[in-house]
Design a protein around this motif. Structure first.
Motif, PDB file in Angstrom:
ATOM      1  N   UNK A  59     -48.397  17.205  45.648  1.00  0.00           N
ATOM      2  CA  UNK A  59     -47.341  17.798  46.464  1.00  0.00           C
ATOM      3  C   UNK A  59     -46.091  18.086  45.623  1.00  0.00           C
ATOM      4  N   UNK A  60     -45.692  17.134  44.783  1.00  0.00           N
ATOM      5  CA  UNK A  60     -44.525  17.342  43.919  1.00  0.00           C
ATOM      6  C   UNK A  60     -44.775  18.463  42.919  1.00  0.00           C
ATOM      7  N   UNK A  61     -45.995  18.509  42.363  1.00  0.00           N
ATOM      8  CA  UNK A  61     -46.336  19.564  41.411  1.00  0.00           C
ATOM      9  C   UNK A  61     -46.307  20.929  42.070  1.00  0.00           C
ATOM     10  N   UNK A 140     -41.553  11.373  41.576  1.00  0.00           N
ATOM     11  CA  UNK A 140     -42.160  12.222  40.545  1.00  0.00           C
ATOM     12  C   UNK A 140     -41.321  13.478  40.337  1.00  0.00           C
ATOM     13  N   UNK A 141     -40.915  14.123  41.426  1.00  0.00           N
ATOM     14  CA  UNK A 141     -40.190  15.388  41.341  1.00  0.00           C
ATOM     15  C   UNK A 141     -38.814  15.215  40.709  1.00  0.00           C
ATOM     16  N   UNK A 142     -38.136  14.111  41.004  1.00  0.00           N
ATOM     17  CA  UNK A 142     -36.800  13.874  40.446  1.00  0.00           C
ATOM     18  C   UNK A 142     -36.837  13.829  38.920  1.00  0.00           C
ATOM     19  N   UNK A 143     -37.850  13.198  38.373  1.00  0.00           N
ATOM     20  CA  UNK A 143     -37.968  13.095  36.917  1.00  0.00           C
ATOM     21  C   UNK A 143     -38.508  14.387  36.322  1.00  0.00           C
ATOM     22  N   UNK A 144     -39.439  15.024  37.018  1.00  0.00           N
ATOM     23  CA  UNK A 144     -40.055  16.246  36.512  1.00  0.00           C
ATOM     24  C   UNK A 144     -39.046  17.393  36.410  1.00  0.00           C
ATOM     25  N   UNK A 201     -44.428   8.125  38.863  1.00  0.00           N
ATOM     26  CA  UNK A 201     -43.245   8.576  38.132  1.00  0.00           C
ATOM     27  C   UNK A 201     -43.440   8.499  36.620  1.00  0.00           C
ATOM     28  N   UNK A 202     -44.288   7.587  36.147  1.00  0.00           N
ATOM     29  CA  UNK A 202     -44.527   7.457  34.721  1.00  0.00           C
ATOM     30  C   UNK A 202     -45.142   8.700  34.123  1.00  0.00           C
ATOM     31  N   UNK A 203     -45.982   9.395  34.895  1.00  0.00           N
ATOM     32  CA  UNK A 203     -46.586  10.634  34.406  1.00  0.00           C
ATOM     33  C   UNK A 203     -45.519  11.693  34.173  1.00  0.00           C
TER      34      UNK A 203
END
Length: 459
Positions: A59-61, A140-144, A201-203
């Motif tokens: 979803x974030x991707x 995930x999205x915040x870091x990406x 989030x690590x990814x």
């Protein structure tokens, strides 16, 4: 004239062959596989955390893909423009293409970041299959988001080097960054060597560090090889404002085409979230594989387009263009066959590759096989037509063809199939194949008129 570092590739000194296309295409293919492969690797590493984590990353991707799609769209336009400039041998033209392309790429990336900050959380809450998935997806999205800035620079420079025929440099940048991405992702997902276990989030953290390394390498190589362009006086038009405006006018139809393709795919990905958890997980897994394997055919067609743009910039004969395209087209069907074989191996190996997922998810993956085997052939032939026509400047027609088939067919058909008819993931995925068949006659009829061979790039 261009410096020695930007000499015309040897393939343009005579009649280019399929071998010349291969020499240009294979570094682009490996680089694109590494780019899309990052998503596959992340999905593979996160799959051990279960379906919820996998759905959260998917979803974030999908949301970040809207912005990355915009960056890649203008990068593709930059690649064609650079190839045209390189073919003419005009250093002022080349400098203008590079400066204009970089400004546009950075503006698109910054605008996209702003949209994500304002709307990303709301969109995740509205589409996530569960509260836990929504929380993981936001992390995930915040870091990406940091990846987006690096990609704005890296993709622009990669397209510049590709257009100049230096396709190995973008490949080298990914060969440098990919091991960093994989290693850091494994460590940070699972918390090895004393690091906290960040999970999904690590990814994203691994990707963020890797893209900084990639962009840094490309910037250094640009300064080493083409730093002299800073001292070239003048612009393609009378001043930079007009040069940028002309570049935007050339790029918009091409960018709109790619943005439409990416955005429609991301909209469909969000609709897929309404499938059952197992079917959505299967779609999340197979979508990156479609991109990764599909790059073999797509990069072959893009390399063909680069050669066509360079040949047109040199005003080569129509007979030579016909011979070259015929050879490149035969290569495209070989590439399509290779893609089909890769899809076959992935589907048949699902039980081994994704043993941590439950049986139903793996059965859905296997059911995709009939569609995936036939999809590359019409898709590859359409791509040859599209990239050839774009190289000649026939961008408006291609834009309309893509936009109307995507937004009048694939997106509404996907919504009806998932939200209204409640069809299985097999029939939802088959819409990709039907879309290519709809475009097939219009693409090939336009190419066979032959007007593309008479385009005057230098003018």
């Amino acid at each position: 004239m261009l410096s020695k570092s930007a000499e015309t590739p040897s393939g343009l000194k005579s009649d280019p062959t399929a071998r010349d296309v291969f020499a240009l295409a294979w570094p682009m293919t490996l680089k694109a596989i590494m780019l899309h492969g990052t998503v596959v690797i992340d999905a593979y590493l996160v799959s051990s955390l279960g379906e919820t984590a996998l759905a959260a990353m998917g979803l974030a991707a999908a949301i970040a893909g809207f912005v990355l799609g915009g960056i890649l769209a203008f990068a593709n336009a930059m690649q064609i423009r650079t190839a045209q400039a390189f073919g003419t041998g005009d250093a002022v033209f080349l400098k203008s293409a590079l400066a204009s392309g970089m400004i546009i790429s950075l503006l698109v990336g910054c605008f996209g970041l702003g949209v994500i900050i304002l709307t990303g959380g709301t969109l995740i809450d509205a589409t996530a299959p569960s509260l836990e998935a929504a929380t993981l997806s936001k992390d995930y999205l915040a870091i990406f988001s940091f990846v987006i800035v690096g990609e704005a620079i890296g993709q622009c420079l990669s397209s510049y080097f590709n257009g100049c025929g230096r396709t190995r440099l973008p490949l080298y940048s990914f060969c440098l960054s990919l091991p960093i991405n994989v290693t850091l992702s494994i460590i940070l997902i699972h918390g090895y060597f004393g690091f906290p276990a960040f999970g999904v989030a690590g990814a994203a953290m691994g990707s963020a560090v890797a893209v900084v390394v990639q962009a840094g390498f490309l910037l250094i190589r640009l300064l080493q090889l083409d730093g002299h362009l800073r001292h070239v006086e003048g612009w393609r038009q009378s001043d930079f404002r007009k040069t940028l405006k002309r570049h935007v006018a050339f790029s918009l139809p091409i960018a709109a085409t790619f943005m439409s393709a990416v955005f429609s795919a991301q909209v469909c990905a969000l609709i897929y979230a309404r499938l059952s958890l197992n079917e959505f997980a299967a779609m999340t897994i197979i979508a990156p594989w479609i991109m990764v394997a599909g790059t073999i055919g797509m990069q072959w067609s893009q390399a063909t387009g680069i050669f066509v743009a360079q040949l047109l910039g040199q005003n080569r004969s129509e007979a030579l263009l016909d011979r070259f395209l015929s050879r490149a087209w035969r290569g495209a069907f070989i590439a399509a066959a290779i893609v089909s074989i890769i899809y076959l191996l992935v589907c048949l190996s699902a039980n081994t590759l994704y043993a941590d997922l439950n049986t139903e998810t793996r059965m859905v993956l296997l059911a995709f096989l009939p569609i995936l085997i036939v999809l590359p052939f019409p898709k590859g032939s359409n791509a040859i037509c599209g990239n050839t026509l774009r190289a000649s400047g026939d961008t408006i027609y291609i834009m309309h063809l893509f936009v109307w088939t995507q937004w009048l067919f694939r997106v509404p058909a996907t919504a009806l199939a998932v939200l209204y008819f409640d069809l299985s993931a097999f029939w939802v995925l088959s819409l990709l194949f039907w879309e290519e068949l709809i475009k097939f006659p219009a693409f090939h009829r336009r190419l066979y008129t032959g007007n593309w061979k008479r385009a005057k790039i230098a003018e």
